[in-house]
Motif scaffolding. Structure first.
Motif, PDB file in Angstrom:
ATOM      1  N   UNK A 195       0.852  -1.184   0.000  1.00 33.55           N
ATOM      2  CA  UNK A 195       0.000   0.000   0.000  1.00 33.55           C
ATOM      3  C   UNK A 195       0.888   1.234   0.000  1.00 33.55           C
ATOM      4  N   UNK A 196       0.711   2.092  -0.991  1.00 31.23           N
ATOM      5  CA  UNK A 196       1.545   3.297  -1.117  1.00 31.23           C
ATOM      6  C   UNK A 196       0.944   4.202  -2.189  1.00 31.23           C
ATOM      7  N   UNK A 197       1.651   5.241  -2.575  1.00 27.34           N
ATOM      8  CA  UNK A 197       1.159   6.119  -3.636  1.00 27.34           C
ATOM      9  C   UNK A 197       1.270   5.404  -4.982  1.00 27.34           C
ATOM     10  N   UNK A 198       0.518   5.881  -5.949  1.00 26.92           N
ATOM     11  CA  UNK A 198       0.567   5.281  -7.286  1.00 26.92           C
ATOM     12  C   UNK A 198       1.970   5.381  -7.871  1.00 26.92           C
ATOM     13  N   UNK A 199       2.634   6.495  -7.616  1.00 27.19           N
ATOM     14  CA  UNK A 199       3.999   6.690  -8.117  1.00 27.19           C
ATOM     15  C   UNK A 199       4.943   5.647  -7.525  1.00 27.19           C
ATOM     16  N   UNK A 200       4.844   5.430  -6.229  1.00 26.09           N
ATOM     17  CA  UNK A 200       5.694   4.441  -5.561  1.00 26.09           C
ATOM     18  C   UNK A 200       5.341   3.022  -6.002  1.00 26.09           C
ATOM     19  N   UNK A 201       4.049   2.758  -6.173  1.00 21.51           N
ATOM     20  CA  UNK A 201       3.613   1.425  -6.570  1.00 21.51           C
ATOM     21  C   UNK A 201       4.153   1.052  -7.942  1.00 21.51           C
ATOM     22  N   UNK A 202       4.179   2.019  -8.842  1.00 23.31           N
ATOM     23  CA  UNK A 202       4.677   1.755 -10.189  1.00 23.31           C
ATOM     24  C   UNK A 202       6.140   1.314 -10.147  1.00 23.31           C
ATOM     25  N   UNK A 203       6.887   1.848  -9.206  1.00 23.60           N
ATOM     26  CA  UNK A 203       8.300   1.473  -9.061  1.00 23.60           C
ATOM     27  C   UNK A 203       8.455   0.105  -8.398  1.00 23.60           C
ATOM     28  N   UNK A 204       7.543  -0.225  -7.489  1.00 23.18           N
ATOM     29  CA  UNK A 204       7.647  -1.475  -6.736  1.00 23.18           C
ATOM     30  C   UNK A 204       7.194  -2.697  -7.534  1.00 23.18           C
ATOM     31  N   UNK A 205       6.201  -2.508  -8.427  1.00 26.65           N
ATOM     32  CA  UNK A 205       5.702  -3.635  -9.203  1.00 26.65           C
ATOM     33  C   UNK A 205       6.796  -4.175 -10.123  1.00 26.65           C
ATOM     34  N   UNK A 206       7.022  -5.442 -10.039  1.00 22.89           N
ATOM     35  CA  UNK A 206       8.074  -6.058 -10.836  1.00 22.89           C
ATOM     36  C   UNK A 206       9.405  -6.098 -10.113  1.00 22.89           C
ATOM     37  N   UNK A 207       9.551  -5.240  -9.095  1.00 21.31           N
ATOM     38  CA  UNK A 207      10.780  -5.216  -8.295  1.00 21.31           C
ATOM     39  C   UNK A 207      10.517  -5.878  -6.950  1.00 21.31           C
ATOM     40  N   UNK A 208       9.730  -5.201  -6.090  1.00 21.51           N
ATOM     41  CA  UNK A 208       9.389  -5.782  -4.792  1.00 21.51           C
ATOM     42  C   UNK A 208       8.215  -6.755  -4.876  1.00 21.51           C
ATOM     43  N   UNK A 209       7.387  -6.592  -5.897  1.00 18.94           N
ATOM     44  CA  UNK A 209       6.231  -7.471  -6.076  1.00 18.94           C
ATOM     45  C   UNK A 209       6.273  -8.097  -7.466  1.00 18.94           C
ATOM     46  N   UNK A 210       6.465  -9.418  -7.554  1.00 15.24           N
ATOM     47  CA  UNK A 210       6.494 -10.098  -8.857  1.00 15.24           C
ATOM     48  C   UNK A 210       5.159  -9.965  -9.588  1.00 15.24           C
ATOM     49  N   UNK A 211       5.221  -9.916 -10.904  1.00 15.43           N
ATOM     50  CA  UNK A 211       4.005  -9.795 -11.704  1.00 15.43           C
ATOM     51  C   UNK A 211       3.458 -11.193 -12.016  1.00 15.43           C
ATOM     52  N   UNK A 212       3.131 -11.924 -10.958  1.00 15.01           N
ATOM     53  CA  UNK A 212       2.620 -13.272 -11.081  1.00 15.01           C
ATOM     54  C   UNK A 212       1.462 -13.459 -10.107  1.00 15.01           C
ATOM     55  N   UNK A 213       0.481 -14.258 -10.508  1.00 12.88           N
ATOM     56  CA  UNK A 213      -0.619 -14.568  -9.616  1.00 12.88           C
ATOM     57  C   UNK A 213      -1.867 -13.760  -9.910  1.00 12.88           C
ATOM     58  N   UNK A 214      -2.812 -13.846  -9.004  1.00 14.28           N
ATOM     59  CA  UNK A 214      -4.075 -13.118  -9.113  1.00 14.28           C
ATOM     60  C   UNK A 214      -3.966 -11.810  -8.342  1.00 14.28           C
ATOM     61  N   UNK A 215      -4.358 -10.687  -8.979  1.00 16.49           N
ATOM     62  CA  UNK A 215      -4.202  -9.365  -8.378  1.00 16.49           C
ATOM     63  C   UNK A 215      -5.547  -8.718  -8.049  1.00 16.49           C
ATOM     64  N   UNK A 216      -5.577  -8.059  -6.888  1.00 23.54           N
ATOM     65  CA  UNK A 216      -6.703  -7.202  -6.516  1.00 23.54           C
ATOM     66  C   UNK A 216      -6.115  -5.844  -6.185  1.00 23.54           C
ATOM     67  N   UNK A 217      -6.721  -4.794  -6.726  1.00 23.38           N
ATOM     68  CA  UNK A 217      -6.229  -3.436  -6.461  1.00 23.38           C
ATOM     69  C   UNK A 217      -7.314  -2.633  -5.757  1.00 23.38           C
ATOM     70  N   UNK A 218      -6.903  -1.924  -4.708  1.00 18.64           N
ATOM     71  CA  UNK A 218      -7.805  -1.067  -3.937  1.00 18.64           C
ATOM     72  C   UNK A 218      -7.328   0.374  -4.115  1.00 18.64           C
TER      73      UNK A 218
END
Length: 273
Positions: A195-218
């Motif tokens: 959970x963070x800002x959209x700007x921070x999330x864009x940087x974390x996806x693929x780095x801290x969070x793998x782009x695998x599995x089922x995703x839910x976004x709030x």
């Protein structure tokens, strides 16, 4: 009871309840979205109930037959591949037909990914809107995302692993400081929530969070504090337009916030133009 709308685990099979298991054992037929997926679940719990397909591509042809079977006493359970049936899955049409025939149905509760993600997010959940999956066409997807980003309640939606990065990028481009939460693989071994800002999330996806599995976004709601409700209707509409919303959508949003009819706001806005 003619139909048991039965939840199933969204990942961890230990979440299967005694009531769910006994229900699936006791009914005559299980209606499954994908029989291959459900068969694995049934085999794990040694359930040998008859299994037939019920999905978007055959629901219109099999519903009438199911209703007729119910009338002669056949009992059914409806399950999805994971979680609660009917949520972004077929099934409400069957319930509607049962209502017309005064047939009985109930829900056997289970896990639901979007409610679990909402709880994990830390984003206010007193009021929220579930949007399911975004439309597939680019234009309709942009329009829906615009609606969501100017929605004053918390929004929850599902997204696939190969589109989640693009979705977060679109949010970042519109509102880089918007607080959002992304959860993946809920209840499974590699469960993760950020959970963070959209700007921070864009940087974390693929780095801290793998782009695998089922995703839910709030997505946190639009900040209404910037809107002065005692201002004139035309100024209220213009404030949304200046923030990037199209005129039609801005008029609709103002009408919703003020508890007015869209046509009334439209007339008052254009009267000033």
């Amino acid at each position: 009871m003619n139909l048991y709308i039965t939840g199933t685990p969204i990942g961890n099979l230990d979440d299967m309840s005694y009531r769910q298991i006994s229900t699936l054992k006791d009914v005559d037929v299980i209606l499954a979205e994908d029989t291959r997926v459900t068969r694995k679940l049934l085999n794990h719990f040694e359930i040998d109930t008859k299994l037939i397909s019920y999905h978007d591509y055959n629901k219109e042809t099999v519903t009438t037959k199911i209703i007729e079977e119910m009338k002669i006493g056949t009992t059914f359970a409806l399950v999805s591949d994971a979680g609660m049936p009917i949520i972004s899955d077929p099934g409400f049409e069957l319930v509607q037909e049962m209502q017309k025939e005064n047939l009985e149905y109930t829900v056997i509760p289970g896990a639901s990914a979007f409610t679990m993600a909402l709880i994990l997010s830390g984003i206010p959940s007193f009021e929220f809107t579930y949007f399911g999956f975004l439309p597939k066409s680019n234009q309709k997807k942009r329009e829906k995302l615009e609606e969501i980003l100017f929605h004053y309640k918390t929004s929850v939606l599902y997204e696939s692993p190969h589109r989640i990065k693009k979705l977060v990028q679109n949010i970042k481009e519109n509102d880089p400081e918007r607080i959002i939460s992304v959860s993946r693989e809920i209840s499974k071994k590699f469960e993760q929530t950020l959970t963070c800002t959209a700007k921070e999330m864009h940087e974390k996806l693929g780095a801290e969070m793998p782009l695998k599995g089922e995703f839910v976004i709030v997505i946190s709601g639009y900040d209404e504090k910037e809107v002065e409700y005692d201002e004139a209707i035309d100024a209220h509409v213009e404030s949304f337009i200046e923030a990037g919303m199209k005129t039609k959508a801005a008029i609709k949003e103002v009408a919703s916030l003020r508890g007015m009819k869209t046509q009334e706001v439209y007339d008052l806005y254009h009267m000033k133009k």
